[in-house]
Design a protein around this motif. Structure first.
Motif, PDB file in Angstrom:
ATOM      1  N   ILE A 180       0.963  -1.114  -0.292  1.00  0.00           N
ATOM      2  CA  ILE A 180      -0.073   0.190   0.036  1.00  0.00           C
ATOM      3  C   ILE A 180       0.682   1.553   0.550  1.00  0.00           C
ATOM      4  CG2 ILE A 180      -2.253  -0.560   0.820  1.00  0.00           C
ATOM      5  CD1 ILE A 180      -1.086  -0.161   3.741  1.00  0.00           C
ATOM      6  N   GLN A 181       2.295   1.510   0.316  1.00  0.00           N
ATOM      7  CA  GLN A 181       2.972   2.513  -0.282  1.00  0.00           C
ATOM      8  C   GLN A 181       4.307   1.893  -0.974  1.00  0.00           C
ATOM      9  OE1 GLN A 181       2.819   6.109   1.371  1.00  0.00           O
ATOM     10  NE2 GLN A 181       4.784   5.850   0.675  1.00  0.00           N
ATOM     11  N   GLN A 182       4.706   2.600  -1.760  1.00  0.00           N
ATOM     12  CA  GLN A 182       6.176   2.353  -2.774  1.00  0.00           C
ATOM     13  C   GLN A 182       7.122   3.854  -3.426  1.00  0.00           C
ATOM     14  OE1 GLN A 182       5.502   0.084  -6.207  1.00  0.00           O
ATOM     15  NE2 GLN A 182       3.247  -1.256  -5.290  1.00  0.00           N
ATOM     16  N   THR A 183       7.779   3.431  -2.740  1.00  0.00           N
ATOM     17  CA  THR A 183       9.180   4.616  -3.087  1.00  0.00           C
ATOM     18  C   THR A 183      10.156   4.169  -4.139  1.00  0.00           C
ATOM     19  OG1 THR A 183      10.080   4.345  -0.972  1.00  0.00           O
ATOM     20  CG2 THR A 183       8.337   5.442  -0.202  1.00  0.00           C
ATOM     21  N   GLY A 184      11.176   5.460  -4.629  1.00  0.00           N
ATOM     22  CA  GLY A 184      12.017   4.983  -4.895  1.00  0.00           C
ATOM     23  C   GLY A 184      11.433   5.240  -6.604  1.00  0.00           C
ATOM     24  N   ASP A 185      12.186   3.927  -7.038  1.00  0.00           N
ATOM     25  CA  ASP A 185      12.270   3.481  -8.221  1.00  0.00           C
ATOM     26  C   ASP A 185      11.064   1.878  -8.498  1.00  0.00           C
ATOM     27  OD1 ASP A 185      14.242   5.013  -9.697  1.00  0.00           O
ATOM     28  OD2 ASP A 185      16.450   3.414  -9.087  1.00  0.00           O
ATOM     29  N   LEU A 186      10.457   1.792  -6.937  1.00  0.00           N
ATOM     30  CA  LEU A 186       9.446   1.543  -7.612  1.00  0.00           C
ATOM     31  C   LEU A 186       8.107   1.761  -7.597  1.00  0.00           C
ATOM     32  CD1 LEU A 186       9.888  -0.621  -4.195  1.00  0.00           C
ATOM     33  CD2 LEU A 186       9.941  -1.320  -6.789  1.00  0.00           C
ATOM     34  N   THR A 187       8.461   3.040  -7.712  1.00  0.00           N
ATOM     35  CA  THR A 187       7.403   4.323  -8.178  1.00  0.00           C
ATOM     36  C   THR A 187       7.205   5.028  -9.614  1.00  0.00           C
ATOM     37  OG1 THR A 187       8.729   6.364  -7.547  1.00  0.00           O
ATOM     38  CG2 THR A 187       7.378   5.512  -5.925  1.00  0.00           C
ATOM     39  N   LYS A 188       8.641   4.736 -10.278  1.00  0.00           N
ATOM     40  CA  LYS A 188       8.787   4.976 -11.895  1.00  0.00           C
ATOM     41  C   LYS A 188       7.996   3.428 -12.881  1.00  0.00           C
ATOM     42  CE  LYS A 188      12.531   7.096 -10.896  1.00  0.00           C
ATOM     43  NZ  LYS A 188      14.693   7.133 -11.150  1.00  0.00           N
ATOM     44  N   SER A 189       7.926   4.094 -13.654  1.00  0.00           N
ATOM     45  CA  SER A 189       6.641   3.514 -15.156  1.00  0.00           C
ATOM     46  C   SER A 189       7.760   3.133 -15.888  1.00  0.00           C
ATOM     47  CB  SER A 189       5.262   4.456 -15.353  1.00  0.00           C
ATOM     48  OG  SER A 189       4.385   5.071 -14.552  1.00  0.00           O
ATOM     49  N   ASP A 190       8.673   3.768 -16.401  1.00  0.00           N
ATOM     50  CA  ASP A 190       9.314   2.914 -17.447  1.00  0.00           C
ATOM     51  C   ASP A 190      10.125   1.575 -17.522  1.00  0.00           C
ATOM     52  OD1 ASP A 190      11.071   4.042 -15.192  1.00  0.00           O
ATOM     53  OD2 ASP A 190      12.942   3.749 -16.228  1.00  0.00           O
ATOM     54  N   ARG A 191       9.833   0.590 -16.338  1.00  0.00           N
ATOM     55  CA  ARG A 191      10.332  -0.980 -16.038  1.00  0.00           C
ATOM     56  C   ARG A 191       9.351  -0.952 -15.249  1.00  0.00           C
ATOM     57  NH1 ARG A 191      16.014  -1.840 -14.928  1.00  0.00           N
ATOM     58  NH2 ARG A 191      15.459  -1.241 -13.069  1.00  0.00           N
ATOM     59  N   ALA A 192       7.856  -0.560 -14.717  1.00  0.00           N
ATOM     60  CA  ALA A 192       7.027  -1.078 -13.898  1.00  0.00           C
ATOM     61  C   ALA A 192       6.592  -2.607 -13.890  1.00  0.00           C
ATOM     62  CB  ALA A 192       5.959   0.090 -13.741  1.00  0.00           C
ATOM     63  N   VAL A 193       6.395  -2.867 -13.129  1.00  0.00           N
ATOM     64  CA  VAL A 193       5.625  -4.099 -12.274  1.00  0.00           C
ATOM     65  C   VAL A 193       4.766  -4.191 -11.562  1.00  0.00           C
ATOM     66  CG1 VAL A 193       7.704  -6.242 -13.969  1.00  0.00           C
ATOM     67  CG2 VAL A 193       8.106  -5.587 -11.193  1.00  0.00           C
ATOM     68  N   ASP A 194       3.765  -5.720 -11.539  1.00  0.00           N
ATOM     69  CA  ASP A 194       3.095  -5.091  -9.854  1.00  0.00           C
ATOM     70  C   ASP A 194       3.685  -5.418  -8.497  1.00  0.00           C
ATOM     71  OD1 ASP A 194       1.010  -4.523 -11.307  1.00  0.00           O
ATOM     72  OD2 ASP A 194       0.996  -7.199 -12.400  1.00  0.00           O
ATOM     73  N   GLY A 195       4.965  -6.137  -9.073  1.00  0.00           N
ATOM     74  CA  GLY A 195       5.326  -6.755  -7.365  1.00  0.00           C
ATOM     75  C   GLY A 195       6.984  -7.367  -7.588  1.00  0.00           C
ATOM     76  N   ILE A 196       7.279  -7.929  -6.647  1.00  0.00           N
ATOM     77  CA  ILE A 196       8.058  -8.190  -6.778  1.00  0.00           C
ATOM     78  C   ILE A 196       8.112 -10.245  -6.080  1.00  0.00           C
ATOM     79  CG2 ILE A 196      10.642  -8.398  -5.623  1.00  0.00           C
ATOM     80  CD1 ILE A 196      10.897  -5.831  -5.438  1.00  0.00           C
ATOM     81  N   PHE A 197       8.599 -10.960  -6.776  1.00  0.00           N
ATOM     82  CA  PHE A 197       8.581 -12.341  -6.621  1.00  0.00           C
ATOM     83  C   PHE A 197      10.022 -12.875  -5.518  1.00  0.00           C
ATOM     84  CE2 PHE A 197       6.686 -16.649  -7.693  1.00  0.00           C
ATOM     85  CZ  PHE A 197       6.802 -17.264  -6.732  1.00  0.00           C
ATOM     86  N   GLY A 198       9.895 -12.556  -4.366  1.00  0.00           N
ATOM     87  CA  GLY A 198      11.547 -13.493  -3.809  1.00  0.00           C
ATOM     88  C   GLY A 198      11.797 -14.599  -3.434  1.00  0.00           C
ATOM     89  N   PHE A 199      13.311 -15.035  -3.780  1.00  0.00           N
ATOM     90  CA  PHE A 199      12.921 -16.395  -3.979  1.00  0.00           C
ATOM     91  C   PHE A 199      14.166 -16.907  -3.174  1.00  0.00           C
ATOM     92  CE2 PHE A 199      10.613 -16.655  -8.019  1.00  0.00           C
ATOM     93  CZ  PHE A 199      10.507 -17.904  -8.326  1.00  0.00           C
ATOM     94  N   GLY A 200      13.834 -16.198  -2.169  1.00  0.00           N
ATOM     95  CA  GLY A 200      14.835 -16.589  -0.669  1.00  0.00           C
ATOM     96  C   GLY A 200      15.086 -18.051  -0.009  1.00  0.00           C
ATOM     97  N   GLN A 201      15.489 -18.496   1.187  1.00  0.00           N
ATOM     98  CA  GLN A 201      14.830 -19.326   1.935  1.00  0.00           C
ATOM     99  C   GLN A 201      14.654 -19.208   3.519  1.00  0.00           C
ATOM    100  OE1 GLN A 201      19.120 -21.118   2.850  1.00  0.00           O
ATOM    101  NE2 GLN A 201      20.164 -18.981   2.047  1.00  0.00           N
ATOM    102  N   GLN A 202      13.666 -18.074   3.176  1.00  0.00           N
ATOM    103  CA  GLN A 202      13.669 -17.846   4.380  1.00  0.00           C
ATOM    104  C   GLN A 202      12.011 -18.786   4.691  1.00  0.00           C
ATOM    105  OE1 GLN A 202      15.683 -16.857   7.366  1.00  0.00           O
ATOM    106  NE2 GLN A 202      16.942 -16.652   5.743  1.00  0.00           N
ATOM    107  N   GLY A 203      11.252 -18.943   5.521  1.00  0.00           N
ATOM    108  CA  GLY A 203       9.727 -19.594   6.225  1.00  0.00           C
ATOM    109  C   GLY A 203       8.550 -18.873   4.766  1.00  0.00           C
ATOM    110  N   MET A 204       9.448 -17.314   4.769  1.00  0.00           N
ATOM    111  CA  MET A 204       7.948 -16.037   4.168  1.00  0.00           C
ATOM    112  C   MET A 204       7.650 -16.687   2.797  1.00  0.00           C
ATOM    113  SD  MET A 204       6.297 -15.013   6.711  1.00  0.00           S
ATOM    114  CE  MET A 204       5.421 -13.433   5.591  1.00  0.00           C
TER     115      MET A 204
END
Length: 489
Positions: A205-229
């Motif tokens: 519900i809040q985004q800042t920095g490059d995430l607000t720019k439209s040139d390479r905008a996507v709907d979100g980020i898919f984290g493939f890390g190894q933590q529980g979440m």
């Protein structure tokens, strides 16, 4: 019911003949035929069976890949996920440097409205999904996220929330929801099926920095890390997918590639161990060699600690070298090229002017040498980026950068492209090999543990291949017949 039993018997007998060993199978009803059975009972029984199947079997899960590493074009790789009921599609960046999947939600402050990637941006609305639910602070999944710093709790409404800050200065914050993720899975050969599973993900519900720019905008980020979440950990804990994933990112102008929850199997893959107890995919980088000559760099420069180490991160476009090693690396590249190549500086970057009669093949081969004897061999195109043209020549710059005051080495898309990368989280190791990522790959759901189901990844996102002959086609038709009868019941 008598007709149904007869069809089952006929199908089973036909299947045995197809396999080359005629056998008569006796099928018995699970329910007696002398009285009716409520549909609710049948659904409950099937539901129990489906849960047992999911819990006992790992599936290979396929995600489509789009985008390129080229900073002058897209500068990122992204995939498409389907969330909610009814399903809605979201484009999310593939990021091995973070854990959580999050998408933009309604009433988001700072979220871009359009994208220069020519994709339709969407917003997730928990209220419009019949299978969505909010995650409270008392939820065990939230408590797991708090332990890994991927979540925190709101004392006002007992809601599980998050705030992420990325290395480029951008950030996002929001709350966690649970809903269905729909994906293409494959099991027992080449049969593609549609599956779904409940996962926890972030609602931004809040985004800042490059995430607000439209040139390479996507709907979100898919984290493939190894933590529980991470989705990897969530699907693995449910027995749906193995705790290993792989990607093969195309480096040409068309981009795209392969991304699967499963292990890409290739005989030339070399493995190196992961540094244990780290939030990222940290590796033991031991030395760097240029044209076979080891650079005079203190190995302590690459040691892993709280503020240094070597990280594999698909969410980074370029690659970064620890500041103490950067100058030595650049000087070695410059010393290895012919004197006819002119060395120039462009915006503080080390670049080279190459005439049209020459090409980058004159540049040296670079090897990043890791623990266990595994070397990541870099061709010139794996560490050089073409900037522009000057007269009858072109300017190529070293794509490796340095972060002033930082001793971290980050392997981004520049070096990850045109290679198979396997993240064996269960085995705590990462493997790679050079590969043409436009070609099919073999994928196993066993994560190197013996039983393998090899599949052609080119078939994962589309229809089932019929290249195995009529036996495969008949087996699939019979399976469709079984499924149809089950639906009638």
């Amino acid at each position: 019911m008598e007709a149904v039993a007869a069809v089952f018997l006929f199908a089973a007998a036909l299947l045995s003949v197809v396999e080359g060993s005629p056998v008569t199978l006796t099928l018995e009803r699970a329910f007696p035929s002398n009285h009716g059975v409520e549909l609710s009972q049948l659904r409950a029984r099937d539901s129990l069976r489906h849960r047992r199947m999911l819990q006992s079997t790992n599936y290979v899960v396929d995600f489509p890949v789009k985008g390129t590493f080229d900073p002058s074009q897209v500068g990122l790789y992204y995939t498409k996920v389907k969330m909610g009921t009814p399903p809605r599609e979201f484009y999310v960046q593939i990021d091995t440097g973070s854990d959580v999947l999050w998408v933009s939600c309604g009433s988001c402050n700072g979220c871009p409205q359009t994208s220069g990637l020519q994709i339709q941006l969407n917003y997730f609305d928990p209220r419009s999904s019949s299978t969505s639910s909010l995650i409270s602070c008392s939820d065990r999944r939230c408590r797991s996220g708090v332990q890994s710093s991927d979540a925190s709790c709101s004392s006002q409404n007992n809601q599980c929330i998050y705030t992420f800050q990325y290395g480029d200065g951008s950030g996002t914050s929001g709350y966690y929801v649970s809903d269905l993720m729909h994906f293409a899975s494959i099991f027992e050969g080449t049969l593609t099926t549609n599956a779904s599973a409940s996962v926890v993900f972030g609602c931004s519900i809040q985004q800042t920095g490059d995430l607000t720019k439209s040139d390479r905008a996507v709907d979100g980020i898919f984290g493939f890390g190894q933590q529980g979440m991470s989705v990897i950990s969530q699907l693995s804990s449910q027995g749906i997918a193995p705790r290993v994933f792989s990607h093969c990112l195309r480096g040409d102008n068309t981009g795209g590639g392969v991304l699967v929850l499963g292990e890409i199997v290739e005989p030339n893959i070399v493995y190196t161990p992961l540094v244990p107890s780290q939030p990222h995919y940290n590796l033991y980088l031991q030395s760097i060699s240029v044209n076979g000559q080891f650079l005079q760099i203190n190995p302590a420069v690459f040691a892993t600690s709280s503020n240094r180490g070597t990280i594999v991160d698909s969410g980074t476009t370029l690659s970064y070298l620890a500041e103490e090693a950067y100058t030595t690396f650049v000087n070695a590249i410059t010393a290895a090229i012919p004197q006819s190549v002119r060395s120039v500086l462009s915006r503080g970057n080390q670049c080279y002017l190459i005439t049209t009669s020459s090409n980058v093949d004159m540049f040296p081969q670079v090897s990043l040498n890791f623990a266990g004897g595994a070397s990541l061999v870099l061709r010139p195109l794996d560490y050089l980026i073409q900037q522009n043209y000057i007269g009858e020549g072109s300017v190529w710059c070293i794509g490796f950068q340095k972060i002033p005051g930082q001793s971290v080495t980050i392997l981004g898309d520049l070096v990850l492209k045109d290679k198979i990368f396997v993240y064996d989280v269960a085995g705590q190791r990462i493997g790679w090999t050079n590969y043409d990522c436009s070609l099919p790959v073999n994928v196993s759901a066993s994560a190197g543990r013996g039983r393998s189901e090899f599949v052609d990844s080119g078939e994962l996102g589309g229809s089932t291949s019929l290249c195995e002959g009529p036996h495969t086609l008949i087996r699939m038709l019979l399976l469709a017949l079984f499924m149809h009868i089950t639906l009638i019941l």
